[in-house]
Design a protein around this motif. Structure first.
Motif, mmCIF file in Angstrom:
data_model
loop_
_atom_site.group_PDB
_atom_site.id
_atom_site.type_symbol
_atom_site.label_atom_id
_atom_site.label_comp_id
_atom_site.label_asym_id
_atom_site.label_seq_id
_atom_site.Cartn_x
_atom_site.Cartn_y
_atom_site.Cartn_z
ATOM 1 N N ALA A 109 -51.021 -25.572 -31.334
ATOM 2 C CA ALA A 109 -50.912 -25.995 -29.936
ATOM 3 C C ALA A 109 -49.572 -26.675 -29.671
ATOM 4 O O ALA A 109 -48.941 -26.424 -28.628
ATOM 5 N N LEU A 110 -49.123 -27.502 -30.615
ATOM 6 C CA LEU A 110 -47.819 -28.154 -30.452
ATOM 7 C C LEU A 110 -46.682 -27.132 -30.472
ATOM 8 O O LEU A 110 -45.734 -27.232 -29.692
ATOM 9 N N GLN A 111 -46.780 -26.151 -31.362
ATOM 10 C CA GLN A 111 -45.757 -25.107 -31.429
ATOM 11 C C GLN A 111 -45.716 -24.317 -30.123
ATOM 12 O O GLN A 111 -44.648 -24.021 -29.593
ATOM 13 N N LYS A 112 -46.888 -23.998 -29.596
ATOM 14 C CA LYS A 112 -46.969 -23.254 -28.337
ATOM 15 C C LYS A 112 -46.374 -24.074 -27.191
ATOM 16 O O LYS A 112 -45.603 -23.550 -26.382
ATOM 17 N N LYS A 113 -46.715 -25.344 -27.132
ATOM 18 C CA LYS A 113 -46.193 -26.219 -26.077
ATOM 19 C C LYS A 113 -44.683 -26.354 -26.191
ATOM 20 O O LYS A 113 -43.969 -26.310 -25.187
ATOM 21 N N GLN A 114 -44.190 -26.480 -27.420
ATOM 22 C CA GLN A 114 -42.750 -26.584 -27.640
ATOM 23 C C GLN A 114 -42.050 -25.319 -27.153
ATOM 24 O O GLN A 114 -41.043 -25.394 -26.445
#
Length: 171
Positions: free
Chosen positions: A110-115
């Protein structure tokens, strides 16, 4: 003799066209990492990413505390528990550990996607500005010196950072 004359003429024409071609090349360079670091949009995106990361960290810490409590309680009562209850408690601990691992994987994704979601428009904006400056100023090539691949940078290569900053409205 005629063959030698043709070869000589061809060599003169090629060397003249090559030197004319070489004189029209215009090279520029930019440190894209430095450009991205000074873009105001990147700072806001980083704040949002850090906020999301902090939220996931809070959840993971709560799960760890729950696991610690569950494990401590189990260890204190282990000898007094019936075999079936002990097996149930062990299964509960294993399930919680599995949930923690799954949540950690989910949080990372999720963090990678948001980034990617937040930074892609910023990268695209910087890239568009670099391309526009290159086209407007007649550069043949613009090299990114932040990659570390450029082995030589002559004085004939123009640092286009000031032009790109102006294009993006950055001081």
């Amino acid at each position: 003799m005629r063959h030698l004359l043709k070869v000589t003429l061809l060599a003169i024409i090629l060397s003249t066209s090559v030197s004319t071609f070489a004189q029209t090349l215009k090279f520029g360079h930019i440190d894209s990492n430095k450009l991205l670091s000074i873009m105001p949009e990147k700072e806001e995106a980083q704040k949002q990413i850090q906020a999301a990361a902090a939220e996931y960290d809070t959840q993971i810490k709560a799960m760890r505390e729950e696991a610690q409590t569950l494990i401590s309680s189990y260890l204190e009562q282990k000898d007094a528990l019936a075999e079936a209850v002990r097996a149930d408690k062990e299964k509960e601990i294993q399930n919680l550990q599995t949930r923690m691992q799954e949540f950690d994987g989910f949080a990372q994704q999720a963090l990678q996607k948001k980034q990617n979601e937040l930074l892609k428009p910023i990268f695209d904006k910087a890239s568009a500005a670099i391309k526009a400056v290159g086209a407007e100023n007649g550069f043949t090539y613009v090299f990114d010196i932040s990659t570390g691949v450029i082995l030589f940078n002559s004085n004939n290569s123009v640092d286009i950072m000031p032009l790109v900053k102006t294009k993006l409205g950055i001081q």
